[in-house]
Design an enzyme around this catalytic site. Structure first.
Site, short mmCIF file in Angstrom:
data_model
loop_
_atom_site.label_atom_id
_atom_site.label_comp_id
_atom_site.label_asym_id
_atom_site.label_seq_id
_atom_site.Cartn_x
_atom_site.Cartn_y
_atom_site.Cartn_z
N GLY A 14 1.01 -1.66 0.10
CA GLY A 14 -0.25 0.12 0.21
C GLY A 14 0.81 1.04 0.18
CE LYS A 37 5.09 3.79 -8.18
NZ LYS A 37 3.97 2.60 -7.71
#
EC number: 6.3.3.3
Length: 243
Positions: A14, A37
């Protein structure tokens, strides 16, 4: 610059959910938060477009300004280790480009949350029989790590191995966030065991949401994040953001 690199002990712990909640909670406190990211595999197609769904979720949930394709410069459809996905698509993961993008982003935000692709020992690229690993990228752009773990069976082993790997390779692991917390009898025993073995602060325990990611109920998520990223947790987390 102030940033933190979020990694996981395993796949599906998660990280993206935690990054979304952390970005949202810090924005609620008035901080100018960015998200990055560098590499994403397992992207989904929407028509002809390849969508970095993790980035899209975080940006939309936390209301972060930025082009998702700039915030995630390397996107692969194959759900595999980045070096395999990149090789299959004949794409070079350009580390210089990642560093430059991060430097540019850090000029625009007070804090940057960086989400890793899996764990510390994930290969990002292979060149001339040499692997470039995620832990190497971390050391080069932001040696400032938060580890996401859970309390499921096997997590003590996974967490301790990750912590020892981080120590062996000179990573600065500053805190642990426990995700998918259900408040069941043995969970706190697991968390206390990890804390005693590692001597690393437990920054927060984030409640399990059964419907994620199939049901994106923003109000449900926000209620969880308000509880789990309260003022005390935020103060501990803010102490991590210093590269």
């Amino acid at each position: 610059m102030k940033a933190a690199y979020i990694v996981g002990t395993d796949t599906d712990v998660g990280k993206t959910f935690i990054c979304a909640g952390l970005c949202w909670a810090l924005k609620e406190k008035g901080y100018n938060i960015g998200y990055f990211k560098p590499v994403l595999s397992g992207a989904k197609r929407r028509g002809k477009m390849l969508i970095p769904q993790d980035t899209e979720f975080v940006v939309n949930f936390a209301k972060i300004e930025g082009d998702i394709y700039r915030l995630t410069p390397f996107i692969f459809e194959k759900p595999a280790s980045p070096h395999i996905a990149a090789s299959d698509e004949n794409i070079d993961i350009n580390v210089y480009q990642i560093k430059q993008t991060f430097e540019d982003l850090s000029q625009n935000y007070e804090f940057v949350v960086i989400e890793g692709c899996g764990g510390l020992a994930v290969p990002l690229k292979e060149e001339k029989n040499q692997f470039y690993m995620q832990y190497q990228l971390i050391k080069e752009i932001c040696n400032n790590v938060i580890l996401v773990t859970t309390t499921k069976l096997g997590t003590i082993n996974h967490t301790l191995l990750t912590v020892e790997f981080a120590k062996a390779y000179g990573l600065c692991l500053k805190g642990i966030i426990v995700n998918m917390y259900k408040n069941e009898p043995d969970e706190d025993k697991v968390i206390n065991t990890i804390a005693k073995f590692t001597n690393i602060p437990i920054l927060a325990k984030v409640d399990f949401i059964n419907d994620f990611p199939s049901d994106v109920d923003e109000n449900k998520f926000k209620n969880v994040f308000k509880k789990c990223f309260d003022d005390r947790a935020i103060m501990k987390i803010m102490g991590v953001f210093e590269c």
